[in-house]
Write an enzyme that holds these catalytic residues in place. Sequence first.
Site, PDB file in Angstrom:
ATOM      1  N   ASP A  67      58.725  26.784 -13.414  1.00  0.00           N
ATOM      2  CA  ASP A  67      58.717  28.182 -13.826  1.00  0.00           C
ATOM      3  C   ASP A  67      57.402  28.517 -14.538  1.00  0.00           C
ATOM      4  OD1 ASP A  67      60.103  30.805 -14.517  1.00  0.00           O
ATOM      5  OD2 ASP A  67      59.693  30.028 -16.522  1.00  0.00           O
ATOM      6  N   ASP A 136      66.038  28.379  -7.996  1.00  0.00           N
ATOM      7  CA  ASP A 136      65.870  27.282  -8.954  1.00  0.00           C
ATOM      8  C   ASP A 136      65.251  26.050  -8.289  1.00  0.00           C
ATOM      9  OD1 ASP A 136      67.010  28.942 -10.799  1.00  0.00           O
ATOM     10  OD2 ASP A 136      68.957  27.933 -10.850  1.00  0.00           O
ATOM     11  N   GLU A 139      61.500  26.508  -7.757  1.00  0.00           N
ATOM     12  CA  GLU A 139      60.762  26.251  -8.995  1.00  0.00           C
ATOM     13  C   GLU A 139      60.684  24.758  -9.289  1.00  0.00           C
ATOM     14  OE1 GLU A 139      61.071  30.182 -11.781  1.00  0.00           O
ATOM     15  OE2 GLU A 139      62.730  28.756 -11.914  1.00  0.00           O
TER      16      GLU A 139
END
Length: 250
Positions: A67, A136, A139
């Site tokens: 991230d 997710d 990332e």
Amino acid sequence: MSRSRKKRVSGEEAWQLAYESVDHAPLIEALGLPLSDEKLKLALTHRSFANENDHLPNNERLEFLGDAVLGLSVATKLFELYPTRPESELSPMRAAIVSRYGLADVAREMNLGPHVIIGKGEEVTGGREKESILADTTEALFGALYLEHGFEPARDVVLRLFERKLRTATATSRHHDWKTELQVRLAELKLPVAEYSAESEGPEHDQVFTAQVLVDGEVRGTGQGPNKKLAEQEAAHQAVLYLRDHVFEV
């Protein structure tokens, strides 16, 4: 007589079997950088699988790292691409690009779904297509690339995968009234007025809003932004794209 009992597969063995059941070469090719089996396996492992198999490691720590890599890479590129834009415009542009939807979009372009290692519960509920899981995991892959190759190679992967969004969508969508365009299109199709819902999360000074738009009772767009208005605009944008790609009887 003694009955032979089937030996229980350990969590580690189940993990390796799940990882080896898919050819990950196409994913590596899409990323454009190699990854060791150890880091790739971890990056692809959702907590649902880890928790079902003796509480193995999962990809959440890599996601945290990825991230940061994603945010800095996109922010720097926006700074370079739009030298006259103020921070008040650059921040929502970045938020739209790195949103869950934006990440999931990139994940689908890489065909990431079949590679994700998920638990049985997520498997039966379509976990491989869930935007949250796809975002997710994407990332987490960025985090793994950073650990294995350093920031600049990882950044280059991010910018290549997000190039279209950086150069086109972010430059136009902020100033385009997608909600009005959606309403015009719905009127042409003789469909009901769009309905919006929004919720926010995060501290008051740094909230992220997620909006959904319902078209004829179905969610056809999801958007994120630093305020409700921008989140709804992004959701409307996605709904407009959906209507362009699907035929409705008038």
